[in-house]
Design an enzyme around this catalytic site. Structure first.
Site, mmCIF file in Angstrom:
data_model
loop_
_atom_site.group_PDB
_atom_site.id
_atom_site.type_symbol
_atom_site.label_atom_id
_atom_site.label_comp_id
_atom_site.label_asym_id
_atom_site.label_seq_id
_atom_site.Cartn_x
_atom_site.Cartn_y
_atom_site.Cartn_z
ATOM 1 N N LYS A 113 0.818 -1.209 0.000
ATOM 2 C CA LYS A 113 0.000 0.000 0.000
ATOM 3 C C LYS A 113 0.856 1.264 0.000
ATOM 4 C CE LYS A 113 -3.898 -2.420 2.036
ATOM 5 N NZ LYS A 113 -4.974 -2.455 3.047
ATOM 6 N N ASP B 43 -10.115 1.548 3.157
ATOM 7 C CA ASP B 43 -10.084 0.698 4.347
ATOM 8 C C ASP B 43 -10.846 1.324 5.512
ATOM 9 O OD1 ASP B 43 -8.619 -1.365 3.209
ATOM 10 O OD2 ASP B 43 -6.689 -0.538 3.822
#
Length: 281
Positions: free
Chosen positions: A66, A103
């Protein structure tokens, strides 16, 4: 023409994302192909370029890529910038990548809408300070938690996360070894990857009480040690990361296709299957 999407990770064979997005596509009447692409960190940039050359228009990125995904973006959403990490990529017409992070919104939506939790004013403990923690911390603050204590084995990453959040009145940093003196928390979120091998940092049971809620960002086998600790410690409720996975996927789908799918059916299907898998994407 099928839209081409993928999830990048290593390992990635366990990922439920292809199944989830296939269900979303059927629900929305959108033709798509969603692949799982296994790539080691050093090859991520090249693999993403090859994916784009095949017509890939959007991708999800799992840990630990990420940060690398964020670095490859020419533009990033505010929530991705605050997290310093990207889990959703969108390829522009000029071939460049725009990054987003779904997220945190996925976690908050799962907790508030599926589990009916009111996060406002909750004294919250966040275990870990890596990409998973960075992805959810801003959204928890935005949801109105009272204060956020970040606990990590080493202080450098926790300090960096606290600085990035820019809310010193509500955000504090502690060592894992110092948690016994911190009292009881209303919400404990495990964003570490330590339990993947069946091991969990030693956590004092005094951290929680009968009103506390424990959340693991992992699902399946990886979530078992932390959730078992939470039940033994007397938490009122314990939640794994499956709902977060489904909700963040739905937000990615909305970004790519302009429509947000309904999530309860696929969540129920996956939950009934009780997957013995590793971690939330």
């Amino acid at each position: 023409m099928e839209a081409l999407h993928a999830v990048f990770g290593h390992p990635v064979a366990h990922s439920l994302s292809p199944r989830i997005h296939a269900a979303f596509g059927r629900q929305a009447g959108i033709a798509l192909r969603y692949e799982a692409i296994d790539v080691e960190p050093a090859g991520f940039a090249a693999a993403l370029a090859a994916f784009a050359a095949r017509g890939g228009s959007g991708a999800n990125v799992t840990l630990p890529r990420k940060d690398a995904a964020f670095a490859l973006c020419t533009e990033a959403s505010e929530r991705a910038r605050r997290a310093g990490a990207v889990n959703t990529l969108v390829r522009g017409e000029d071939g460049t990548w725009r990054g987003d992070n779904t997220d945190g919104s996925g976690l908050v939506r799962d907790l508030t809408q599926r589990h009916g939790l009111d996060l406002r004013e909750r004294r919250t403990l966040l275990l870990g300070a890596g990409g998973a923690a960075r992805g959810v911390a801003p959204a928890l603050l935005d949801a109105g938690i009272g204060e956020l204590t970040i606990a990590n084995r080493t202080s450098a990453r926790a300090d960096a996360l606290a600085d990035a959040l820019g809310d010193p009145a509500r955000v504090h940093v502690r060592y894992l070894d110092d948690l016994a003196a911190q009292g009881e928390f209303d919400l404990v979120v495990n964003a570490t990857s330590a339990a993947r091998g069946g091991e969990l940092p030693a956590l004092p049971m005094a951290l929680v009480g009968p009103r506390s809620v424990a959340v693991d960002l992992s699902y399946g086998d990886a979530a078992i040690p932390f959730l078992a600790w939470a039940r033994a410690a007397g938490c009122r409720q314990s939640v794994d990361g499956l709902g977060m996975l489904v909700e963040q996927a739905a937000e990615s789908f909305r970004i790519w296709h302009g429509v947000r799918p309904e999530t309860d059916a696929i969540h129920a299907e996956l939950n009934n299957r009780a997957p013995a898998l590793v971690t939330a994407d």
